[in-house]
Design an enzyme around this catalytic site. Structure first.
Site, PDB file in Angstrom:
ATOM      1  N   GLU A   1      56.334   8.548  54.466  1.00 54.02           N
ATOM      2  CA  GLU A   1      57.408   7.935  53.694  1.00 54.02           C
ATOM      3  C   GLU A   1      58.786   8.313  54.228  1.00 54.02           C
ATOM      4  OE1 GLU A   1      57.306   8.628  49.525  1.00 54.02           O
ATOM      5  OE2 GLU A   1      55.256   7.915  49.275  1.00 54.02           O
TER       6      GLU A   1
ATOM      7  N   ASP B   1      48.578   8.704  48.499  1.00 53.38           N
ATOM      8  CA  ASP B   1      48.844   9.924  47.737  1.00 53.38           C
ATOM      9  C   ASP B   1      49.066   9.605  46.268  1.00 53.38           C
ATOM     10  OD1 ASP B   1      51.304   8.722  47.967  1.00 53.38           O
ATOM     11  OD2 ASP B   1      52.367  10.486  48.694  1.00 53.38           O
ATOM     12  N   SER B   2      49.086   8.312  45.931  1.00 49.83           N
ATOM     13  CA  SER B   2      49.125   7.907  44.521  1.00 49.83           C
ATOM     14  C   SER B   2      47.875   8.374  43.781  1.00 49.83           C
ATOM     15  CB  SER B   2      49.264   6.391  44.399  1.00 49.83           C
ATOM     16  OG  SER B   2      48.324   5.718  45.212  1.00 49.83           O
TER      17      SER B   2
ATOM     18  N   LYS C   1      50.127   7.180  57.209  1.00 51.94           N
ATOM     19  CA  LYS C   1      51.360   6.606  56.691  1.00 51.94           C
ATOM     20  C   LYS C   1      52.260   7.730  56.222  1.00 51.94           C
ATOM     21  CE  LYS C   1      51.654   4.511  52.587  1.00 51.94           C
ATOM     22  NZ  LYS C   1      52.778   5.245  51.933  1.00 51.94           N
TER      23      LYS C   1
ATOM     24  N   GLU D   1      58.556  -1.232  49.728  1.00 57.68           N
ATOM     25  CA  GLU D   1      58.160  -1.095  48.325  1.00 57.68           C
ATOM     26  C   GLU D   1      59.342  -1.296  47.387  1.00 57.68           C
ATOM     27  OE1 GLU D   1      55.858   1.915  45.202  1.00 57.68           O
ATOM     28  OE2 GLU D   1      55.944   2.427  47.336  1.00 57.68           O
TER      29      GLU D   1
ATOM     30  N   ASP E   1      47.627   8.592  53.678  1.00 60.69           N
ATOM     31  CA  ASP E   1      48.985   9.081  53.424  1.00 60.69           C
ATOM     32  C   ASP E   1      49.114  10.551  53.802  1.00 60.69           C
ATOM     33  OD1 ASP E   1      50.641   7.060  52.530  1.00 60.69           O
ATOM     34  OD2 ASP E   1      50.079   7.277  50.423  1.00 60.69           O
TER      35      ASP E   1
END
Length: 339
Positions: free
Chosen positions: A155, A84-85, A153, A223, A123
């Site tokens: 978070e 999602d970056s 993925k 991270e 993501d």
């Protein structure tokens, strides 16, 4: 019955043509039985588990489009993450919060067309899985069905995120967890801040990673945490850890963002990926300059003691060794800078 009788009387050639028209799957796939895995086929969870058991590093690279995905194929990267970056790197936003599921699916489909070998992980974007387990499962299904991904993925390690991860796994979808700096939680974290730098935060990183493992995640991203914390989490878990700015003691590494190059971009990227893969495999990446997050000595000792109280003696020993190794490696640089 009448149809079957007529079918038995048609010519062999016509029967073959009819059978192919009745199925969108190639005939040799339907009737040929299982085929052996080759180096050109998609990386599987079982293959990643075998690498982890053998202590072989796992390589992970982020891609957002078809050309980048093709380069990952050429380089033989294990996991391709559609992050999602993209919200920041591709769309120019200040955070990852603004990218939509539909935008993420566009990136996922483009990458899936280009990367035929790596395991593909997408993501879950902010706001698409937090409301309920049903919402989380529905979003994960879309990422696989419409985005062409192999896994997802998500978070964070709050109870609701752990529950979401468990529900998605129970729905038959592979999940990677993500702890430490979680960009989707910057409003709570107060910005893009490293985590695990004091005792309570370090213990939280380890415990959250363990909770995600128990929820069924097959791997956890760590991270922006200090190397001893990443080392302790890696030791405490039975699944691979993937580091992003978390030191050299993780089971695998994600590359940092690419820089813009005014050159033959294809050759530059191919060379960069090959060097990255080689350095991960030989253990030279990440080095001290890529492990910037530190704990002060008192917090390091307090962290070790808390790990021992939790019964994680091996993790405490590994974290101690990691801290000593990082101090030993960094001391020459410090002495050189003082001269």
């Amino acid at each position: 019955m009448a149809f079957l009788t007529k079918l038995s009387k048609i010519s062999p050639l016509a029967r073959v043509c009819l059978s192919r028209c009745m199925s969108h799957v190639p005939e040799n796939t339907v009737y040929g039985g299982p085929t052996p895995q080759t180096a050109d086929r998609r990386v599987t969870l079982n293959q990643l588990k075998q690498k982890y058991k053998k202590g072989e590093p796992i390589t992970v690279v982020t891609a957002y489009d078809y050309p980048s995905a093709v380069h990952l194929d050429i380089a033989g990267i294990d996991i391709c993450l559609v992050g999602d970056s993209a919200s920041m790197v591709v769309h120019g936003h200040d955070t990852t919060l603004l990218i939509s599921l539909e935008e993420m699916l566009v990136h996922c489909r483009a990458v899936a067309r280009g990367a035929k070998r790596p395991l593909l992980v997408g993501d879950l974007p902010f706001g698409t899985y937090e409301t309920s387990t049903s919402q989380a499962v529905d979003t994960a299904v879309k990422v696989l069905r419409e985005g062409g991904m192999d896994a997802i993925k998500l978070e964070g390690g709050s109870p609701s995120r752990i529950t979401a991860a468990k529900a998605i796994v129970e729905a038959g979808i592979a999940v990677i967890g993500h702890v430490g700096l979680t960009p989707q939680a910057i409003s709570v974290l107060g910005g893009f801040r490293p985590q695990g730098k004091n005792v309570s935060s370090a213990i939280k990183v380890v415990e959250t990673a363990m909770a995600l493992q128990e929820a069924g995640c097959f791997s956890v991203v760590l991270e922006c945490v200090p190397a001893p914390v990443a080392a302790a989490a890696t030791s405490a878990l039975r699944i691979p850890t993937i580091g992003i700015g978390a030191g050299p003691f993780c089971s695998g590494q994600v590359t940092p963002k690419f820089c813009k190059q005014y050159a033959c971009v294809r050759d530059v990227i191919k060379k960069a990926l090959s060097e990255y893969k080689e350095e991960v495999n030989n253990g030279s990446f990440p080095g001290p300059s890529h492990t910037p997050y530190k704990m002060n000595p008192d917090d390091v000792n307090g962290f070790f003691k808390e790990l021992e109280k939790l019964g994680l003696n091996k993790a405490a020993s590994v974290a101690t060794a990691a801290a000593e190794k990082m101090n030993t490696v960094q001391r020459p640089d410090t002495e050189a800078s003082q001269k």
